[in-house]
Design a protein around this motif. Structure first.
Motif, PDB file in Angstrom:
ATOM      1  N   TYR A 146     -24.275   7.739 -85.685  1.00 10.96           N
ATOM      2  CA  TYR A 146     -24.829   6.429 -86.055  1.00 10.96           C
ATOM      3  C   TYR A 146     -24.054   5.290 -85.393  1.00 10.96           C
ATOM      4  CZ  TYR A 146     -24.996   2.359 -89.232  1.00 10.96           C
ATOM      5  OH  TYR A 146     -25.059   1.093 -89.761  1.00 10.96           O
ATOM      6  N   PRO A 193     -30.740   2.375 -86.855  1.00 11.76           N
ATOM      7  CA  PRO A 193     -31.423   2.678 -88.124  1.00 11.76           C
ATOM      8  C   PRO A 193     -32.034   4.074 -88.146  1.00 11.76           C
ATOM      9  CG  PRO A 193     -31.955   0.461 -87.383  1.00 11.76           C
ATOM     10  CD  PRO A 193     -31.246   1.121 -86.245  1.00 11.76           C
ATOM     11  N   ARG A 212     -36.328  -1.625 -88.314  1.00  8.70           N
ATOM     12  CA  ARG A 212     -35.143  -1.572 -89.170  1.00  8.70           C
ATOM     13  C   ARG A 212     -35.557  -1.569 -90.636  1.00  8.70           C
ATOM     14  NH1 ARG A 212     -33.337  -5.443 -85.326  1.00  8.70           N
ATOM     15  NH2 ARG A 212     -33.794  -7.130 -86.768  1.00  8.70           N
ATOM     16  N   TRP A 218     -37.166   1.928 -91.787  1.00  9.38           N
ATOM     17  CA  TRP A 218     -36.245   3.016 -92.116  1.00  9.38           C
ATOM     18  C   TRP A 218     -35.470   2.705 -93.392  1.00  9.38           C
ATOM     19  CZ3 TRP A 218     -37.617   7.258 -90.290  1.00  9.38           C
ATOM     20  CH2 TRP A 218     -38.102   7.390 -88.978  1.00  9.38           C
ATOM     21  N   GLU A 219     -35.209   1.440 -93.633  1.00  8.48           N
ATOM     22  CA  GLU A 219     -34.547   1.063 -94.881  1.00  8.48           C
ATOM     23  C   GLU A 219     -35.438   1.360 -96.078  1.00  8.48           C
ATOM     24  OE1 GLU A 219     -33.330  -3.020 -97.256  1.00  8.48           O
ATOM     25  OE2 GLU A 219     -33.481  -3.080 -95.081  1.00  8.48           O
ATOM     26  N   CYS A 274     -28.974   0.781 -93.075  1.00  9.88           N
ATOM     27  CA  CYS A 274     -30.066   0.044 -92.432  1.00  9.88           C
ATOM     28  C   CYS A 274     -30.062  -1.417 -92.855  1.00  9.88           C
ATOM     29  CB  CYS A 274     -31.411   0.686 -92.771  1.00  9.88           C
ATOM     30  SG  CYS A 274     -31.648   2.342 -92.085  1.00  9.88           S
ATOM     31  N   THR A 323     -29.598  -4.719 -90.457  1.00 11.86           N
ATOM     32  CA  THR A 323     -30.691  -5.689 -90.484  1.00 11.86           C
ATOM     33  C   THR A 323     -30.155  -7.091 -90.743  1.00 11.86           C
ATOM     34  OG1 THR A 323     -32.282  -4.036 -91.263  1.00 11.86           O
ATOM     35  CG2 THR A 323     -32.837  -6.339 -91.629  1.00 11.86           C
TER      36      THR A 323
END
Length: 290
Positions: A143, A152, A212, A215-216, A273, A277
């Motif tokens: 990551y 993300p 972003r 995926w969050e 994430c 962001t």
């Protein structure tokens, strides 16, 4: 060339402190109390009753996941450093992974103590899980090493891998569920400030905001869903009369443990994430100022 992102450390430090507090809470509840030890051990004993020797044979190949984690992280770091020329990010990722694994060893061997309350199926202290730390720290290293555009996605994919590894450890009776959750919290506490350091050396993240946020949201929904499953599993235990709560007859404890591993892992993914962001938004705002 654009200057590095003006990222504030506050949110990352708060995330690190929250993860550290989560680690402490897991230890105090599931190691220092009789109820916590009993709940955690029942999940492990139910796993043994449900899967037994079958999992150790049929799923024996999954025992190689920790070693594969090292290979995965090493390949990602070499690719980032040698091909993408991301030397600083790779160094931060490597330092973060080494710190997490060293902290796990020191905490397990020299700091944390497991009182004998009659629930020592594994014998001695097993928190935090070294294998879970290895898998989660490898995912965190990937990551950190990848370019901001794919971070993300890397958080979600790495979490999926770490959660799978954690559930396998419970199924194969390597570790208690709380051991895995504590390992996730420890890695998150170290990876959060490492993320801030990595972002400080980079240009503004290039991932489209909608990706972003996507995926969050996916991570958060899975985490909340798993938390609901864990709560319902424990509530269903109350329906079974005490005399019927023999090991292997009430799989809700195992379900609660596996769901807790899933919820904690994807909660970390959602937080990761969210942090990138917020950093991207602040970087965009700062760069747009005259």
């Amino acid at each position: 060339m654009a200057s590095p992102s003006p990222v504030r450390p506050g949110p990352f430090l708060l995330a690190s402190l929250a993860a550290a507090a989560g680690f402490a809470a897991v230890y105090l509840v599931f190691v220092r109390t009789n109820a916590g030890q009993n709940l955690d051990e029942r999940g492990l004993l139910e796993s043994a009753a449900m899967f037994g020797a079958w999992s150790r044979t049929a799923l024996a190949f999954l025992n190689g996941m920790p070693a594969f984690s090292v290979v995965l992280a090493a390949a990602a770091l070499c690719w980032a450093a040698l091909i993408r020329r991301r030397w600083v990010a790779s160094a931060i990722a490597l330092a973060s992974a080494l710190t997490a694994n060293a902290a796990t060893y020191v905490l397990k061997q020299y700091v944390l103590d497991r009182p004998d309350l009659g629930h020592n199926a594994l014998g001695g202290n097993s928190m935090p899980s070294g294998h879970a730390t290895l898998a989660a720290s490898a995912a965190a290293a990937v990551y950190l090493a990848v370019t901001p555009r794919y971070r993300p996605l890397a958080a979600f994919a790495g979490t999926t891998y770490a959660v799978l590894a954690g559930v396998v450890m419970l199924v194969n009776q390597w570790h208690l569920a709380a051991d895995v959750v504590a390992a996730f919290m420890l890695v998150a506490a170290i990876a959060a400030p490492a993320t801030w350091l990595a972002l400080r050396t980079e240009r503004a993240p290039g991932t489209p905001p909608q990706l972003r946020i996507r995926w969050e949201r996916v991570s958060l929904r899975i985490a909340l869903g798993a938390a609901v499953v864990a709560a319902l599993a424990l509530m269903l235990v109350l329906v079974v009369p005490p005399e019927g709560r023999r090991v292997g007859t009430v799989p809700q404890f195992f379900a609660a443990g596996a769901a807790a591993i899933t919820a904690s892992g994807y909660a970390c993914s959602a937080a990761a994430c969210r942090l990138v962001t917020r950093a991207a938004r602040r970087s965009h705002t700062a760069s747009a100022r005259p």
